[in-house]
Design a protein around this motif. Sequence first.
Motif, short mmCIF file in Angstrom:
data_model
loop_
_atom_site.label_atom_id
_atom_site.label_comp_id
_atom_site.label_asym_id
_atom_site.label_seq_id
_atom_site.Cartn_x
_atom_site.Cartn_y
_atom_site.Cartn_z
N HIS A 255 0.82 -1.28 0.11
CA HIS A 255 0.01 0.01 0.19
C HIS A 255 0.94 1.24 -0.06
O HIS A 255 1.72 1.48 1.03
CB HIS A 255 -0.94 0.05 1.35
CG HIS A 255 -1.82 1.06 1.22
ND1 HIS A 255 -3.05 1.36 0.46
CD2 HIS A 255 -1.72 2.39 1.80
CE1 HIS A 255 -3.70 2.32 0.76
NE2 HIS A 255 -3.08 2.93 1.30
N ASP A 256 0.91 1.99 -1.23
CA ASP A 256 1.45 3.40 -1.13
C ASP A 256 0.57 4.30 -1.98
O ASP A 256 0.27 3.76 -3.14
CB ASP A 256 2.68 3.22 -2.01
CG ASP A 256 3.47 4.50 -2.10
OD1 ASP A 256 2.89 5.81 -2.33
OD2 ASP A 256 4.76 4.54 -2.10
N ARG A 257 -0.23 5.13 -1.26
CA ARG A 257 -1.05 6.08 -2.10
C ARG A 257 -0.44 6.54 -3.15
O ARG A 257 -1.63 7.10 -4.05
CB ARG A 257 -1.49 7.05 -0.96
CG ARG A 257 -0.32 8.20 -0.63
CD ARG A 257 -0.75 9.37 0.26
NE ARG A 257 -1.84 10.19 -0.53
CZ ARG A 257 -2.40 11.11 -0.14
NH1 ARG A 257 -2.59 10.97 1.34
NH2 ARG A 257 -3.28 11.87 -0.75
N ASN A 258 0.65 6.55 -3.66
CA ASN A 258 1.28 7.27 -4.74
C ASN A 258 1.32 6.22 -5.94
O ASN A 258 1.48 6.55 -7.06
CB ASN A 258 2.75 8.13 -4.70
CG ASN A 258 2.51 8.96 -3.92
OD1 ASN A 258 1.82 10.10 -4.03
ND2 ASN A 258 3.38 9.19 -2.93
N LEU A 259 0.94 4.97 -5.51
CA LEU A 259 1.44 3.98 -6.47
C LEU A 259 -0.27 3.19 -6.99
O LEU A 259 -1.01 2.94 -6.26
CB LEU A 259 2.09 2.72 -5.81
CG LEU A 259 2.34 1.47 -6.84
CD1 LEU A 259 3.16 1.94 -7.80
CD2 LEU A 259 2.85 0.46 -6.03
N ILE A 260 -0.40 3.79 -8.35
CA ILE A 260 -1.69 3.28 -8.91
C ILE A 260 -1.47 2.08 -10.03
O ILE A 260 -0.44 2.17 -10.61
CB ILE A 260 -2.43 4.46 -9.30
CG1 ILE A 260 -1.96 4.93 -10.59
CG2 ILE A 260 -2.77 5.37 -8.19
CD1 ILE A 260 -2.75 6.36 -11.01
N SER A 261 -2.45 1.60 -10.52
CA SER A 261 -2.54 0.84 -11.53
C SER A 261 -3.54 1.28 -12.54
O SER A 261 -4.62 1.12 -12.59
CB SER A 261 -3.05 -0.58 -11.18
OG SER A 261 -3.14 -1.71 -12.19
N PRO A 262 -3.01 1.84 -13.55
CA PRO A 262 -3.79 2.15 -14.95
C PRO A 262 -4.55 0.94 -15.47
O PRO A 262 -5.90 0.77 -15.83
CB PRO A 262 -3.03 2.60 -15.71
CG PRO A 262 -1.78 3.20 -15.12
CD PRO A 262 -1.60 2.19 -13.74
N LEU A 263 -4.07 -0.16 -15.56
CA LEU A 263 -4.58 -1.43 -15.99
C LEU A 263 -5.85 -1.74 -15.26
O LEU A 263 -6.89 -2.14 -15.82
CB LEU A 263 -3.68 -2.51 -16.02
CG LEU A 263 -4.22 -3.86 -16.71
CD1 LEU A 263 -4.63 -3.76 -17.95
CD2 LEU A 263 -2.93 -4.87 -16.58
N LEU A 264 -5.82 -1.89 -14.15
CA LEU A 264 -6.71 -2.26 -12.98
C LEU A 264 -7.99 -1.10 -13.16
O LEU A 264 -9.17 -1.70 -13.26
CB LEU A 264 -6.35 -2.16 -11.46
CG LEU A 264 -7.14 -2.49 -10.47
CD1 LEU A 264 -6.57 -3.40 -9.20
CD2 LEU A 264 -8.02 -1.53 -9.80
N LEU A 265 -7.46 0.17 -13.27
CA LEU A 265 -8.63 1.29 -13.34
C LEU A 265 -9.36 0.88 -14.88
O LEU A 265 -10.67 1.30 -14.83
CB LEU A 265 -7.66 2.68 -13.33
CG LEU A 265 -7.32 3.16 -12.12
CD1 LEU A 265 -6.54 4.32 -12.30
CD2 LEU A 265 -8.62 3.49 -11.21
N SER A 266 -8.76 0.35 -15.76
CA SER A 266 -9.49 0.20 -16.92
C SER A 266 -10.55 -0.70 -16.80
O SER A 266 -11.48 -0.73 -17.34
CB SER A 266 -8.40 -0.07 -18.18
OG SER A 266 -7.84 -1.52 -18.02
N ALA A 267 -10.24 -1.90 -16.00
CA ALA A 267 -11.10 -2.86 -15.61
C ALA A 267 -12.13 -2.53 -14.80
O ALA A 267 -13.52 -2.57 -15.23
CB ALA A 267 -10.51 -4.12 -14.91
N VAL A 268 -11.99 -1.88 -13.67
CA VAL A 268 -12.81 -1.25 -12.89
C VAL A 268 -13.97 -0.17 -13.54
O VAL A 268 -15.11 0.01 -13.23
CB VAL A 268 -12.12 -0.56 -11.42
CG1 VAL A 268 -13.14 0.09 -10.67
CG2 VAL A 268 -11.64 -1.76 -10.75
#
Length: 336
Positions: A255-268
């Motif tokens: 968990h790091d608030r600055n680390l995100i996943s664009p791929l996951l966001l595309s699915a969600v």
Amino acid sequence: MFAIPLLAVTFLAAPAENELVERIERLQLQNGMFLDRTSDRTTVSSAATGMGSYALAYAATRGLADGAEVAQRLELAFQITTQANPARNHGWLAHFTDTNGNPKPFSEISTIDTALFYMGMQKAAELLNLPHLQQRIEHELGKIDTSFVLRDDKFLHGFYWPEGNNTSDDAQPDFIRHRWADSSEGVILYKLFNIEFEFEIRRVDYPLFVYLYPLMFFEDERYVRLLSEAVDFQIAEYGYSGVTATDGPHGYTIHDRNLISPLLLSAVGSRFPAALETLQKYSLDPAIAAYYIPSGWVNSDDLTIDLASAYVMLVQWKGYSHREDLVTESAPTATR
């Protein structure tokens, strides 16, 4: 909020399906097992093998993978994994193994990774109509000793052997005392063994993947709501969403608030359009598995579970309803 119609954003905010399938295929070995990650050709993940098999089964039903080959590798991977598992594990699988299914000395014997393996295999066999394999899966499931890791009607996270693979026959494992009792992916375990489950702790601030994984395997309105609330929580708390557990600049990060996943966001985002706002905000390529906001760092080391979970959800939530358009459509501004 969006300069173009939302439906168009949904199409643009998904990686090309054929390219995503090819990335998943590159992580599979000839024996059907799946590597944990691209950069380590010696380490297989049981969860990755289940989820990767599920993803390629979907690809086969959509004409993007050879169905006969996927089925053959699926059966081989299941056979190798279950036959190599030591009897002392009571049917539970090591998270990490070598390429022949032998547990890595450092690996925990993981209840959730066992569940992800079996759930993925079940779904893959169902999609490919493999009744013989479905029977074998049920047979092996029946050999798993659930009582070994149940405490107060809740599953433990798993256990370790104190000396790795050199443990004597009369040794006792060190149990991981955390219980799957909260609003996380642990619900998959209870579904697998048909055990009634009500979480004792309800939270929406976990990494985003924990709410997504259950929805890969079953439609549960509780987890639909949890995922929606988790996206809303991250937007309210951070100003964006997509914070999850994945590779970061310094290795795998829970968990790091600055680390995100664009791929996951595309699915969600194929079900919850609010998730797509982050892709637009940072002009992110949805094919990117991990992005670190402060530096613009992008992960180039694919993890099977990241790719497979996103692909399954994109298919199930109709993110690829118009596949022929997605394959040829240009992506948003790339940051890869």
